[in-house]
Design a protein around this motif. Structure first.
Motif, PDB file in Angstrom:
ATOM      1  N   ARG A 150       4.574 -55.233 -20.138  1.00 19.62           N
ATOM      2  CA  ARG A 150       5.420 -56.324 -20.796  1.00 19.62           C
ATOM      3  C   ARG A 150       4.497 -57.336 -20.849  1.00 19.62           C
ATOM      4  O   ARG A 150       4.722 -58.259 -22.023  1.00 19.62           O
ATOM      5  N   HIS A 151       3.592 -57.731 -19.917  1.00 27.42           N
ATOM      6  CA  HIS A 151       2.723 -58.753 -20.229  1.00 27.42           C
ATOM      7  C   HIS A 151       1.659 -58.708 -21.268  1.00 27.42           C
ATOM      8  O   HIS A 151       1.671 -59.538 -21.936  1.00 27.42           O
ATOM      9  N   LYS A 152       1.320 -57.352 -21.655  1.00 31.70           N
ATOM     10  CA  LYS A 152       0.347 -56.944 -22.621  1.00 31.70           C
ATOM     11  C   LYS A 152       1.092 -57.392 -24.010  1.00 31.70           C
ATOM     12  O   LYS A 152       0.565 -57.845 -24.913  1.00 31.70           O
ATOM     13  N   ILE A 153       2.360 -56.976 -24.139  1.00 31.53           N
ATOM     14  CA  ILE A 153       3.342 -57.282 -25.425  1.00 31.53           C
ATOM     15  C   ILE A 153       3.393 -58.756 -25.463  1.00 31.53           C
ATOM     16  O   ILE A 153       3.383 -59.300 -26.634  1.00 31.53           O
ATOM     17  N   ALA A 154       3.843 -59.452 -24.491  1.00 32.14           N
ATOM     18  CA  ALA A 154       3.922 -60.728 -24.466  1.00 32.14           C
ATOM     19  C   ALA A 154       2.744 -61.826 -24.862  1.00 32.14           C
ATOM     20  O   ALA A 154       2.887 -62.658 -25.703  1.00 32.14           O
TER      21      ALA A 154
ATOM     22  N   ASP B   9       0.556 -50.453 -29.461  1.00 34.24           N
ATOM     23  CA  ASP B   9       0.036 -49.640 -28.264  1.00 34.24           C
ATOM     24  C   ASP B   9       0.809 -49.609 -26.778  1.00 34.24           C
ATOM     25  O   ASP B   9       0.958 -48.941 -26.184  1.00 34.24           O
ATOM     26  N   ALA B  10       0.882 -50.937 -26.382  1.00 29.68           N
ATOM     27  CA  ALA B  10       1.859 -51.088 -25.192  1.00 29.68           C
ATOM     28  C   ALA B  10       3.106 -50.748 -25.275  1.00 29.68           C
ATOM     29  O   ALA B  10       3.515 -50.323 -24.399  1.00 29.68           O
ATOM     30  N   SER B  11       3.777 -51.023 -26.566  1.00 36.02           N
ATOM     31  CA  SER B  11       5.437 -50.726 -26.820  1.00 36.02           C
ATOM     32  C   SER B  11       5.408 -49.064 -26.602  1.00 36.02           C
ATOM     33  O   SER B  11       6.309 -48.665 -26.047  1.00 36.02           O
ATOM     34  N   HIS B  12       4.374 -48.428 -27.301  1.00 36.88           N
ATOM     35  CA  HIS B  12       4.434 -46.948 -27.316  1.00 36.88           C
ATOM     36  C   HIS B  12       4.357 -46.661 -25.730  1.00 36.88           C
ATOM     37  O   HIS B  12       5.094 -45.381 -25.279  1.00 36.88           O
ATOM     38  N   GLU B  13       3.337 -47.075 -24.918  1.00 36.69           N
ATOM     39  CA  GLU B  13       3.309 -46.508 -23.603  1.00 36.69           C
ATOM     40  C   GLU B  13       4.765 -47.049 -22.723  1.00 36.69           C
ATOM     41  O   GLU B  13       4.970 -46.304 -22.001  1.00 36.69           O
ATOM     42  N   VAL B  14       5.307 -48.037 -22.964  1.00 41.87           N
ATOM     43  CA  VAL B  14       6.367 -48.497 -22.372  1.00 41.87           C
ATOM     44  C   VAL B  14       7.582 -47.516 -22.666  1.00 41.87           C
ATOM     45  O   VAL B  14       8.319 -47.065 -21.840  1.00 41.87           O
ATOM     46  N   ALA B  15       7.807 -47.126 -23.775  1.00 44.91           N
ATOM     47  CA  ALA B  15       8.545 -46.161 -24.285  1.00 44.91           C
ATOM     48  C   ALA B  15       8.342 -44.851 -23.760  1.00 44.91           C
ATOM     49  O   ALA B  15       9.466 -44.187 -23.440  1.00 44.91           O
ATOM     50  N   GLU B  16       7.249 -44.480 -23.751  1.00 42.70           N
ATOM     51  CA  GLU B  16       7.082 -43.119 -22.982  1.00 42.70           C
ATOM     52  C   GLU B  16       7.502 -43.043 -21.741  1.00 42.70           C
ATOM     53  O   GLU B  16       7.840 -41.981 -21.101  1.00 42.70           O
TER      54      GLU B  16
ATOM     55  N   ALA C  71      12.824 -58.321 -29.031  1.00 38.98           N
ATOM     56  CA  ALA C  71      13.378 -57.255 -29.048  1.00 38.98           C
ATOM     57  C   ALA C  71      12.890 -56.266 -28.217  1.00 38.98           C
ATOM     58  O   ALA C  71      13.749 -55.420 -27.243  1.00 38.98           O
ATOM     59  N   VAL C  72      11.607 -56.020 -28.271  1.00 39.39           N
ATOM     60  CA  VAL C  72      10.926 -55.230 -27.428  1.00 39.39           C
ATOM     61  C   VAL C  72      11.135 -55.577 -25.987  1.00 39.39           C
ATOM     62  O   VAL C  72      11.593 -54.648 -25.056  1.00 39.39           O
TER      63      VAL C  72
END
Length: 263
Positions: free
Chosen positions: A163-167, A177-184, A239-240
């Motif tokens: 979440r921090h990486k996305i922010a 990349d970070a969103s993909h890993e979150v979803a997985e 949104a993410v």
């Protein structure tokens, strides 16, 4: 992919003897050589490969997911050396999207309190590619609630980091990349809620999500949105983050609810 399945409903283990897909042979060999070279002989215990490459199910490009078992915790310089290895392998192979290297001290692997985490992972989710194969120390497992909990016990910590990486991401690539890993991670954690009910362990995200939705059909919209992230579709940062916060809170509360019921 797997050795013969043991009797009594126990899960099979990956076949250590089956050749890897040709395009990944050299990256695996190079990663093994360079990691062993970067670590002292006293520090290196063993190295494991997991994911689609380990299961011989990789596509044209894939992450190379490695677990290094060390005899002690690594220092800053040793982590820097591993990052150099990671970068070199990523640059030298078109087939490798990313090199992911987790490091776990041997005492954590052999701690009986962690048997459902590391025993299950090493026995059924990974292959040993160098060193003393710790999976031989464990018997075969069956899918249980204890396994699901253990395999997702770091979810909150991992999601906080992502979440921090996305922010703080300033480029689409880093955010995707970070969103993909979150979803997985969230899809796999969702499957963990029902694995003990379906009595099998799904590695692929699609059947894992389908097994989850069979018990939680009201979460179909959240799963659909997570697959948007898996497909690396550009989604606004707000949104993410909102999806991470709401769905992860629900997943964690559901784990607690089931744990109280079963425990």
């Amino acid at each position: 992919m797997y050795q013969n399945k043991p009797r009594g409903g126990l899960l099979p283990e990956l076949d250590n003897e089956k050749p890897f897909q040709p395009v990944y042979v050299e990256p695996i060999a190079a990663a093994t050589r360079q990691i062993q070279s970067a670590m002292s002989a006293e520090l290196f215990h063993s190295l494991y490969l997991s994911g689609n490459v380990a299961r011989r199910e990789a596509g044209e490009t894939e992450d190379l997911t490695l677990l290094l078992v060390s005899t002690r915790s690594l220092n800053v310089q040793e982590y820097a050396a591993l990052n150099t290895v990671r970068w070199r392998i990523e640059q030298s192979s078109d087939a490798v999207k990313r090199v992911l290297i987790d490091v776990v001290p041997l005492k954590e692997i052999t701690n009986l309190a962690n048997i459902f985490r590391w025993g299950f992972f090493l026995k059924h989710c990974a292959v040993c590619i160098a060193g003393d194969n710790l999976s031989k120390s464990f018997g075969h497992f069956e899918v249980s609630w204890e396994v699901s909990k253990a395999m997702n016990d770091d979810l909150a910590r991992r999601l906080k980091d992502l979440r921090h990486k996305i922010a703080i991401a300033t480029k689409w690539g880093a955010q995707l990349d970070a969103s993909h890993e979150v979803a997985e991670r969230l899809i796999r954690a969702s499957f963990g809620l029902v694995a003990h009910k379906v009595q099998k362990w799904e590695f692929d995200l699609k059947p894992a999500s389908e097994a989850f939705l069979a018990y939680y059909p009201d979460k179909s919209l959240e799963i659909e949105r997570l697959f948007y992230l898996i497909e690396r579709k550009p989604v606004k940062k707000r949104a993410v983050v909102a999806l991470i916060d709401s769905f992860s809170a629900w997943v964690e509360s559901e784990y607690a609810k089931i744990d109280r019921k079963i425990g």
